[in-house]
Motif scaffolding. Sequence first.
Motif, mmCIF file in Angstrom:
data_model
loop_
_atom_site.group_PDB
_atom_site.id
_atom_site.type_symbol
_atom_site.label_atom_id
_atom_site.label_comp_id
_atom_site.label_asym_id
_atom_site.label_seq_id
_atom_site.Cartn_x
_atom_site.Cartn_y
_atom_site.Cartn_z
ATOM 1 N N ILE A 1 -4.107 30.638 51.977
ATOM 2 C CA ILE A 1 -3.289 31.095 53.108
ATOM 3 C C ILE A 1 -1.819 31.168 52.695
ATOM 4 N N ILE A 2 -1.395 30.260 51.813
ATOM 5 C CA ILE A 2 0.002 30.319 51.343
ATOM 6 C C ILE A 2 0.241 31.626 50.584
ATOM 7 N N LEU A 3 -0.705 31.974 49.718
ATOM 8 C CA LEU A 3 -0.570 33.208 48.946
ATOM 9 C C LEU A 3 -0.557 34.439 49.865
ATOM 10 N N VAL A 4 -1.429 34.403 50.871
ATOM 11 C CA VAL A 4 -1.480 35.504 51.836
ATOM 12 C C VAL A 4 -0.142 35.624 52.567
ATOM 13 N N ILE A 5 0.422 34.485 52.970
ATOM 14 C CA ILE A 5 1.703 34.496 53.683
ATOM 15 C C ILE A 5 2.813 35.046 52.782
ATOM 16 N N ILE A 6 2.789 34.678 51.492
ATOM 17 C CA ILE A 6 3.810 35.177 50.563
ATOM 18 C C ILE A 6 3.738 36.706 50.458
ATOM 19 N N VAL A 7 2.526 37.225 50.268
ATOM 20 C CA VAL A 7 2.374 38.688 50.155
ATOM 21 C C VAL A 7 2.826 39.361 51.455
ATOM 22 N N ALA A 8 2.452 38.763 52.588
ATOM 23 C CA ALA A 8 2.831 39.325 53.886
ATOM 24 C C ALA A 8 4.352 39.363 54.043
ATOM 25 N N GLN A 9 5.002 38.255 53.658
ATOM 26 C CA GLN A 9 6.459 38.193 53.781
ATOM 27 C C GLN A 9 7.128 39.211 52.856
ATOM 28 N N ILE A 10 6.592 39.367 51.653
ATOM 29 C CA ILE A 10 7.157 40.355 50.723
ATOM 30 C C ILE A 10 7.050 41.759 51.326
ATOM 31 N N SER A 11 5.924 42.048 51.953
ATOM 32 C CA SER A 11 5.768 43.385 52.529
ATOM 33 C C SER A 11 6.768 43.622 53.663
ATOM 34 N N LYS B 1 8.377 31.948 60.115
ATOM 35 C CA LYS B 1 7.934 30.969 61.110
ATOM 36 C C LYS B 1 6.654 31.469 61.793
ATOM 37 N N ILE B 2 6.682 32.726 62.205
ATOM 38 C CA ILE B 2 5.503 33.290 62.880
ATOM 39 C C ILE B 2 4.320 33.377 61.915
ATOM 40 N N LEU B 3 4.603 33.774 60.670
ATOM 41 C CA LEU B 3 3.524 33.866 59.675
ATOM 42 C C LEU B 3 2.860 32.509 59.457
ATOM 43 N N ILE B 4 3.669 31.451 59.409
ATOM 44 C CA ILE B 4 3.107 30.115 59.194
ATOM 45 C C ILE B 4 2.253 29.694 60.397
ATOM 46 N N ILE B 5 2.764 29.971 61.599
ATOM 47 C CA ILE B 5 1.974 29.658 62.805
ATOM 48 C C ILE B 5 0.636 30.405 62.781
ATOM 49 N N VAL B 6 0.702 31.698 62.459
ATOM 50 C CA VAL B 6 -0.526 32.492 62.389
ATOM 51 C C VAL B 6 -1.452 31.932 61.307
ATOM 52 N N GLY B 7 -0.860 31.524 60.178
ATOM 53 C CA GLY B 7 -1.641 30.930 59.094
ATOM 54 C C GLY B 7 -2.409 29.698 59.571
ATOM 55 N N ILE B 8 -1.732 28.856 60.350
ATOM 56 C CA ILE B 8 -2.398 27.656 60.874
ATOM 57 C C ILE B 8 -3.547 28.041 61.819
ATOM 58 N N MET B 9 -3.290 29.054 62.643
ATOM 59 C CA MET B 9 -4.355 29.538 63.548
ATOM 60 C C MET B 9 -5.565 30.014 62.750
ATOM 61 N N ILE B 10 -5.294 30.747 61.662
ATOM 62 C CA ILE B 10 -6.399 31.251 60.834
ATOM 63 C C ILE B 10 -7.180 30.077 60.247
ATOM 64 N N LEU B 11 -6.446 29.063 59.745
ATOM 65 C CA LEU B 11 -7.110 27.896 59.143
ATOM 66 C C LEU B 11 -8.031 27.211 60.161
ATOM 67 N N ILE B 12 -7.519 27.031 61.392
ATOM 68 C CA ILE B 12 -8.326 26.379 62.433
ATOM 69 C C ILE B 12 -9.519 27.264 62.807
ATOM 70 N N GLY B 13 -9.230 28.548 63.043
ATOM 71 C CA GLY B 13 -10.271 29.481 63.470
ATOM 72 C C GLY B 13 -11.401 29.592 62.469
ATOM 73 N N GLN B 14 -11.072 29.725 61.187
ATOM 74 C CA GLN B 14 -12.135 29.924 60.206
ATOM 75 C C GLN B 14 -12.861 28.629 59.869
ATOM 76 N N ARG B 15 -12.229 27.491 60.159
ATOM 77 C CA ARG B 15 -12.944 26.213 60.037
ATOM 78 C C ARG B 15 -14.065 26.165 61.066
ATOM 79 N N ILE B 16 -13.741 26.597 62.302
ATOM 80 C CA ILE B 16 -14.733 26.572 63.379
ATOM 81 C C ILE B 16 -15.765 27.683 63.193
ATOM 82 N N GLY B 17 -15.280 28.891 62.957
ATOM 83 C CA GLY B 17 -16.158 30.049 62.951
ATOM 84 C C GLY B 17 -16.976 30.215 61.681
ATOM 85 N N TYR B 18 -16.404 29.858 60.538
ATOM 86 C CA TYR B 18 -17.078 30.175 59.269
ATOM 87 C C TYR B 18 -17.202 28.965 58.352
#
Lengths: 279, 155
Positions: B42-52, B14-31
């Motif tokens: 971001i889905i792939l990143v979340i999967i690797v993060a959850q596995i770790s 749940k937290i990873l998905i929330i953070v993922g959404i924040m990253i999506l919004i942030g990098q849309r604005i910033g980059y």
Amino acid sequence: MSGNKGITKALINSSIMVTIIVIIAELIGTRRFSVGIGTITLLPMLYAVVMGMLIVPDLLGRVIPLLKKVIGDDEIEFAGTAVMIALLPLGVKYGNLVGPNVVEIVRAGPAFLLQEFGNVATIFVALPVALLLGLKREAVGASVSICREPTLGIMGEKYGLDSPEGTGTLGTYLMGTVFGTIFYGILGSLSLSTGLHPLALAMAGGMGSGSMMTAASSSLAAAVDPALSDTVLAYAATSNMLTGVTGLYMVIFVSLPLVNKLYDILEPKIGKKGGEKDE
Amino acid sequence: MSNVKMSKILEQLKILIIVGIMILIGQRIGYGIGIIKAIPGIILVIIVAQISLIIKAAFPNIKFPAFAWATMISFILSMPFMPTAEWYLGITNNVNFLGTTTPILAFAGISVGNKLQILKKLSWKIVIVSIFVFLGTFFGSAVIAQIVLKIQGLI
């Protein structure tokens, strides 16, 4: 924990606040300032940590009662858990940077290994300062290392965290936790003006703390030639991983015996007389 | 594997998905990276993060933080001679490095909120000493690295 109403409220409140902070930070964007001795590169992450610190009950929450309702003790506690998880996507991205550079990094292996001993330099720099200021055994704890969690564990076990040594370690730990990212976020780009090579500085950024390393290496990477940016980040991440493995043993077998030895030599010479406790 | 609990995994996800959404919004604005374009990454990143996180929970005796596991898995997948490298890097490159850092530091800022009072009690002497610790450990490593890299002829 799950299904607990307090936790859910904390999750929602802090997530909304963090999202707002992220939006503001990214809108401000990366800024560069020329100061006398070099250029400071300020990244969105730096505004984010400052904004996060400002909205807590002890600061802006005091002035704005409504804010206290949104960010209270539950939210602060939740944020502590969330940091550890929010770090993981960054960890993944670091892997992306190290992987393609693996050959180069293996070639620089000797430098990576030997610079781990550089962490010991803190003893030679910080211990004399601590003694000149009149600290006694606190000096040992404060200057033994950068005092991240592994050091906290060792010192706690050996001296107890309520001992003078433990107080010193906790002091440096706390300073690092609160101001470490801001400090290294500014030092990262500024350190280029020393003339040291960006790759050497990148390795130095890996000190065993994910967020400090990120602050140091990102601001360094943003300040160097763009062609070198990815390598800088890859070097920093590798060095940080290495410190994660060696750091604990370094403190037990090298730093702690050394700082005690140096204390015995230096304290009679430059320590303040009277042996008064630090206030 | 008794340390791996489903409820805990869901909480983390749940937290990873929330953070993922924040990253999506942030990098849309910033980059300027489009949100839709970055979703697979971001889905792939979340999967690797959850596995770790799962690996860390499954092997509590190996004192290796989840952050390091995440780097390690991602590192292995992206090494040049790995068959996964091109595919993996292609997808995750749409997740911006700096974009992932902003939410972390915002949470970190909030999380130290209850330490400010303790900090006030800290002796000013330790404050000064800690600055020298920060400088010492950084430049100590940098100088050694500089010398060794120079001897090796790499810089």
